[in-house]
Structures are given as structure tokens and as C-alpha cells.
Design a protein around this motif. Structure first.
Motif, PDB file in Angstrom:
ATOM      1  N   SER A 205      43.024 -38.515 -44.036  1.00  0.00           N
ATOM      2  CA  SER A 205      41.799 -38.700 -44.812  1.00  0.00           C
ATOM      3  C   SER A 205      41.295 -37.354 -45.316  1.00  0.00           C
ATOM      4  O   SER A 205      40.815 -37.228 -46.432  1.00  0.00           O
ATOM      5  N   PHE A 206      41.424 -36.349 -44.453  1.00  0.00           N
ATOM      6  CA  PHE A 206      41.041 -34.977 -44.777  1.00  0.00           C
ATOM      7  C   PHE A 206      42.048 -34.073 -44.074  1.00  0.00           C
ATOM      8  O   PHE A 206      42.701 -34.485 -43.122  1.00  0.00           O
ATOM      9  N   THR A 207      42.128 -32.827 -44.517  1.00  0.00           N
ATOM     10  CA  THR A 207      43.083 -31.913 -43.885  1.00  0.00           C
ATOM     11  C   THR A 207      42.810 -31.781 -42.389  1.00  0.00           C
ATOM     12  O   THR A 207      43.742 -31.775 -41.587  1.00  0.00           O
ATOM     13  N   ILE A 208      41.533 -31.716 -42.013  1.00  0.00           N
ATOM     14  CA  ILE A 208      41.188 -31.535 -40.599  1.00  0.00           C
ATOM     15  C   ILE A 208      41.689 -32.706 -39.751  1.00  0.00           C
ATOM     16  O   ILE A 208      42.014 -32.541 -38.577  1.00  0.00           O
ATOM     17  N   THR A 209      41.783 -33.897 -40.350  1.00  0.00           N
ATOM     18  CA  THR A 209      42.239 -35.066 -39.596  1.00  0.00           C
ATOM     19  C   THR A 209      43.671 -34.847 -39.108  1.00  0.00           C
ATOM     20  O   THR A 209      44.017 -35.214 -37.982  1.00  0.00           O
ATOM     21  N   VAL A 210      44.504 -34.264 -39.956  1.00  0.00           N
ATOM     22  CA  VAL A 210      45.900 -34.023 -39.592  1.00  0.00           C
ATOM     23  C   VAL A 210      45.973 -32.995 -38.463  1.00  0.00           C
ATOM     24  O   VAL A 210      46.682 -33.181 -37.466  1.00  0.00           O
ATOM     25  N   LEU A 211      45.202 -31.914 -38.623  1.00  0.00           N
ATOM     26  CA  LEU A 211      45.233 -30.849 -37.620  1.00  0.00           C
ATOM     27  C   LEU A 211      44.783 -31.369 -36.250  1.00  0.00           C
ATOM     28  O   LEU A 211      45.451 -31.147 -35.229  1.00  0.00           O
ATOM     29  N   LEU A 212      43.671 -32.088 -36.236  1.00  0.00           N
ATOM     30  CA  LEU A 212      43.163 -32.597 -34.956  1.00  0.00           C
ATOM     31  C   LEU A 212      44.094 -33.670 -34.375  1.00  0.00           C
ATOM     32  O   LEU A 212      44.243 -33.765 -33.153  1.00  0.00           O
ATOM     33  N   THR A 213      44.713 -34.459 -35.245  1.00  0.00           N
ATOM     34  CA  THR A 213      45.618 -35.495 -34.744  1.00  0.00           C
ATOM     35  C   THR A 213      46.853 -34.861 -34.102  1.00  0.00           C
ATOM     36  O   THR A 213      47.282 -35.281 -33.019  1.00  0.00           O
ATOM     37  N   LEU A 214      47.430 -33.854 -34.743  1.00  0.00           N
ATOM     38  CA  LEU A 214      48.615 -33.188 -34.171  1.00  0.00           C
ATOM     39  C   LEU A 214      48.286 -32.586 -32.803  1.00  0.00           C
ATOM     40  O   LEU A 214      49.065 -32.701 -31.856  1.00  0.00           O
ATOM     41  N   GLU A 215      47.104 -31.963 -32.693  1.00  0.00           N
ATOM     42  CA  GLU A 215      46.703 -31.391 -31.398  1.00  0.00           C
ATOM     43  C   GLU A 215      46.515 -32.487 -30.353  1.00  0.00           C
ATOM     44  O   GLU A 215      46.987 -32.379 -29.217  1.00  0.00           O
ATOM     45  N   ASN A 216      45.828 -33.552 -30.737  1.00  0.00           N
ATOM     46  CA  ASN A 216      45.500 -34.593 -29.761  1.00  0.00           C
ATOM     47  C   ASN A 216      46.696 -35.454 -29.392  1.00  0.00           C
ATOM     48  O   ASN A 216      46.759 -35.996 -28.291  1.00  0.00           O
TER      49      ASN A 216
END
Lengths: 385, 135
Positions: A283-294
Motif C-alpha cells: 500500500s505504501f513503501t513503509i508497508t513492505v519494509l515493516l512486513t519484511l521485518e515482521n
């Protein structure tokens, strides 16, 4: 008992439209159902399980879908947990099939968000009811909610806007290889940082596009899928989770993916190193980053480095969204179904220029709702036979 | 030139009326469970930790810190469209709960994570809406 490996995706179809002022949502649903059933080598008369939801359809939406398709399924599921819904529908279908409640499940979605001019990211969230009274006075938008997660990540870990921009750049590169993608002109980090701020620190090009579109999946038992015309894509693991801000003060940067991902990988008995590609709700770039971490592909705080230097682009260590994702290919509001379709097509090796070479396993993760507030997560682990 | 956000009277129900009535008195409240002691926000008829019905209303200090924030530069919905840019934030209250709010009375660019803030109220007619300014 586990449903791991007992069922498979036997048909998948992504509607090629991105702009459909000449179509209705039901028409896109019908055309997508036809596409997925043709892909599987089945007819509408074979379908006895129906799974669907939409932003516009309301609580009874699935009954209207059944009527439009003249279907009388023995099992139906209109679960709406936001954009991740269709990811969850896959495992719900698997459980229903394993339990003998249906045999051939059709999961279908269609939307005309773009031609209806729905301003999903910056024009909603204005409920006038007792529950939203605690948020709606303050001008919360979808973009601003995700922006607050991004700000917190930058504060805690020193993540930089150019690292988020790398995600948008990778998605656009992928879209340039996808003939159906809406935004195909390659961009660089400077283009993202030079685009206007919508809600700091998210720029226009940190946000997904709005398109029309739709798609469908056919899910059945592994045994039956083996008799059909396409190579089955097995579902080895699944997990769901919900996360919200209420009561205590949970860590904003821990999201539902942390729990749903652990459940899905645990069920599959696979580790991160076994995974060839991911499709992640962007949905947003941050969504990808946080999803990969989580999901555990990197540690909390390491996402900025993980996504940099082309590591999540084709040819990188872990390709993410080879179709171009919601940032560049399509996003009609509830993108979960496209995550599954792209993973299936990748695992069947039919993606042409954007094919992840030798892809055998994929992790699919959908986020639904508002990342910094109430949201759901649904994860699948898929594998080629 | 941007204008201020125009707050409207919130829609209340049985569970939230006491909260908004306290706001009308310019008091920010949270709830504490008489059985297990957990502090919660938003208000509800039960303790979400132990499901006890013995929830008490407690007046908060009104002091907190900015947990995270954003400067909203695009919102197509009136009355927010003309109020852009404005600051949307999560504030951690001294009592524990985190709430969504606006930060006002300062340049948007001067807001920072960890900044101490103090509640203020905007009267909306029958009730009032709480928001925060630098402490």
C-alpha cells in the motif's frame, strides 16, 4: 490434523484492466471468474464454494455475487478483513475443502475504484458514529496513518527516506517488465524524493496507485488439482492475525505479520532461507519494509538496509512483487488477490521477462486496514509441486 | 493560507457519553478497571483485559509525549482540505494509553517524537474535542 499441503491453487487469473469506466464491478467479477475457471479447466457448474468481498458490496455482498453468477454454492465466505481478505480466503477455502464442506472454491474480486474516483488514501476515514468519534475529528487519512509508522521507524532506527524510495524504485522496475502494469516508466530514488509530500515522510511515489481491476482463484484438493490442466500450486502454510492500538500501547512497529507469518512458516515447516520470492501488500513503501521485518526476513530496524541496493528487485536476494505491486501495477483498494495470483504464476514459471528464475516457494502476505491502528495480516506459504 | 480544523460535536453513545461530557468540562479522562487495575482508552462498558464491568473513570493529567506524528499535506475531505498542512499524532499519556490527536500552537516542522505536550479543548457546542499543544 493440519491442512498443510492438502489443497492447492488450480486456477488463477488477473483481469488485465486498469481503467474500466465501461465495466461494472460485477462484470469484472464475472470475467475474472471465467478466466480463472478456464485456467483450471473447469466450468462454473463445478464451483460449490464461493469466496468474495469488496469495499462497496456491504455485508451481503457475497449473496449478490452468487446471484450474478447464478451460483448456489454449498459453502460461502464473505470474510472482510480489509485488503488481506483474499489471502485469508485461500486458507479458509482449504479448511472448508478438508472438512468436506465444498470441493471447488472460487475466490473472486472486482473493483472500479479508479473510474469511480474513490480517493482511498486521502479522502476517507470520516465516519460519523460513536466509534470513529475518537479518530475522525483529527483528519486521519489512510496515508497519514501509515506515515506515522514510517516516522516512528525513522526515529527508532534511523531509517532514511531514500531507503523507502528504493522500494518504490524496485516496484516500478518490475512494472516496466509487466505489460499490464499501470505505471511502467522507470523511476529513480531522486524521482520519489522529488515527488510532493502527501503526509511526511511519505511522498506521492511512496503511495500505491489507484486503479480498476479484479481477479480470481480456483482452490481445490491437491488430489483433484493433480487431475486438472495446470500444475498445482500447493498451500503449505497459512496464518492470520489482528493487531490494534486499543487499551495498552503496543509497539507501533510490531504488526500483525509477525504473528501470521510465524504461524504460516511454522505450519509449512520452512525457514526464511527456503523462500524464493515474496508477494507483499505494498500500500505504501513503509508497508513492505515493516512486513519484511515482521515476517522475519530481517531483524527489526534492518529493513532499510534489506531493501536497498536492489536486494528486493528481480535478480536480488529476495525478489518482492515481480508484477510491480500496488505501487506500480494495480491497486483497486483490496489488493490481496493479486498477491496470490502473482505468486501462483511465478511458481508455474509463466511470467516471461519478470520471471524469478527457478522459483519453487513463495511467501504471500496481505495487510488489511490501517497499519498504525487496527489492521489484519494474512500469510500463505506456497510451493510448486 | 491554511485555516484551522473545524471540529464538530462527536456522535456519542451510552459507552462514550461520560468521556465526551468530561471533555465538555475540559477534563481528559481514561478508564481504570476496579478488578485488575488496567488503564484503558477508548471508553467502554467492560475492562478489555479481564471483562469486569467495574470500570472507573479517572481524570488524566492531560500531559503526554508525542509517540509519532505526520504533517498531513493532502486530505480531500472538507473541512480538512483547507486546514492542510496540519499535524496528526499519537500521544502517549502519562497514565499509559495512547491516543490519536492533533498538535497545534506550533510550526508543524517543529514537532518531534518525544516532545512533551499538554491537552487543550475546543468547544463544539454540546461537547468539546481534546487536542494537544507543546507543554
Amino acid at each position: 490434523m493440519t491442512i498443510s499441503g492438502t489443497f492447492a491453487i488450480a486456477g488463477a487469473y488477473e483481469h488485465p484492466t486498469r481503467w474500466a469506466p465501461d465495466k461494472t464491478e460485477m462484470q469484472i467479477i464475472g470475467e475474472s471468474a471465467r478466466g480463472a475457471l478456464q485456467d483450471a479447466g473447469l466450468g462454473i457448474e463445478d464451483v460449490d464454494g464461493l469466496f468474495s468481498t469488496s469495499m462497496a458490496g456491504g455485508g451481503m455482498g457475497i449473496v449478490n455475487v452468487a446471484e450474478y453468477l447464478d451460483l448456489k454454492p454449498s459453502y460461502m465466505d464473505g470474510t472482510n478483513i480489509g485488503g488481506s481478505s483474499f489471502v485469508a480466503h485461500v486458507s479458509h477455502a482449504g479448511a472448508a475443502i478438508a472438512g468436506g464442506l465444498c470441493e471447488v472454491a472460487l475466490i473472486v474480486y472486482g473493483s472500479t475504484s479508479a473510474s469511480d474516483a474513490r480517493a482511498i488514501g486521502t479522502g476517507m476515514g470520516m465516519g460519523r458514529d460513536p466509534h470513529t468519534a475518537f479518530t475522525s475529528p483529527y483528519g486521519q487519512t489512510v496515508v497519514s496513518s501509515y506515515a506515522m509508522s514510517a516516522r516512528r521507524h525513522m526515529h527508532e532506527y534511523g531509517t532514511r527516506p531514500e531507503q523507502l524510495a528504493e522500494i518504490a524504485v524496485a516496484m516500478r522496475h518490475h512494472a516496466s517488465l509487466n505489460p499490464h502494469a499501470k505505471m511502467r516508466k522507470p523511476i529513480g530514488v531522486e524521482d520519489v524524493l522529488g515527488s510532493r509530500l502527501i503526509a511526511d515522510p511519505l511522498h506521492l511515489l511512496d503511495c500505491c496507485i489507484i486503479s480498476d481491476g479484479g481477479g480470481a482463484l480456483v482452490v481445490t484438493s491437491l488430489e483433484r488439482a493433480r487431475d486438472l490442466q495446470r500444475p498445482p500450486v500447493r498451500v503449505l502454510g497459512s496464518g492470520e492475525a489482528v493487531w490494534h492500538q486499543e487499551i495498552g500501547s503496543p509497539k507501533l512497529l510490531e504488526i500483525a505479520a509477525r504473528e501470521s507469518g510465524e504461524r504460516a512458516l511454522g505450519m509449512a515447516g520452512l525457514h526464511h532461507g527456503d523462500i524464493d520470492l515474496c508477494t507483499i501488500y505494498d500500500s505504501f513503501t513503509i508497508t513492505v519494509l515493516l512486513t519484511l521485518e515482521n515476517l522475519g526476513f530481517c531483524k527489526p530496524g534492518e529493513g532499510g538496509d534489506f531493501v536497498s541496493g536492489g536486494r528486493i528487485a528481480l535478480g536480488g536476494a529476495l525478489p518482492v512483487n515481480p508484477d510491480g505491486g500496488g505501487l506500480s501495477s494495480n491497486h483497486p483498494g483490496m489488493r490481496g488477490i493479486f498477491l496470490v495470483i502473482e505468486a501462483v504464476q511465478q511458481l508455474r514459471g509463466e511470467c516471461g521477462e519478470r520471471q524469478v528464475e527457478g522459483a519453487r516457494t513463495a511467501v504471500v502476505h496481505g495487510t488489511g486496514g490501517i497499519l498504525s491502528a487496527a489492521h489484519s495480516g494474512a500469510t500463505l506459504v506456497l510451493a510448486a509441486e | 493560507m491554511s485555516s484551522e480544523i473545524e471540529y464538530k460535536d462527536p456522535v456519542v453513545d451510552w459507552e462514550t457519553r461520560a468521556y465526551w461530557e468530561a471533555c465538555a468540562r475540559h477534563e481528559l479522562t481514561v478508564q481504570r478497571c476496579g478488578a485488575c487495575g488496567k488503564v484503558q482508552h477508548r471508553p467502554r462498558a467492560i475492562c478489555a483485559s479481564c471483562l469486569s464491568g467495574e470500570v472507573e473513570t479517572l481524570v488524566a493529567s492531560g500531559r503526554g509525549t508525542v509517540h509519532t506524528f505526520t504533517i498531513v499535506r493532502q486530505n480531500q475531505v472538507p473541512p480538512f482540505a483547507s486546514a492542510c498542512p496540519y499535524v496528526l499524532a499519537y500521544v502517549d499519556l502519562e497514565e499509559g494509553p495512547r491516543l490519536l490527536t492533533n498538535i497545534v500552537d506550533c510550526e508543524p516542522d517543529s514537532v518531534a517524537v518525544g516532545m512533551p505536550v499538554q491537552v487543550e479543548f475546543v468547544d463544539t457546542g454540546e461537547f468539546a474535542v481534546p487536542r494537544f499543544r507543546p507543554a
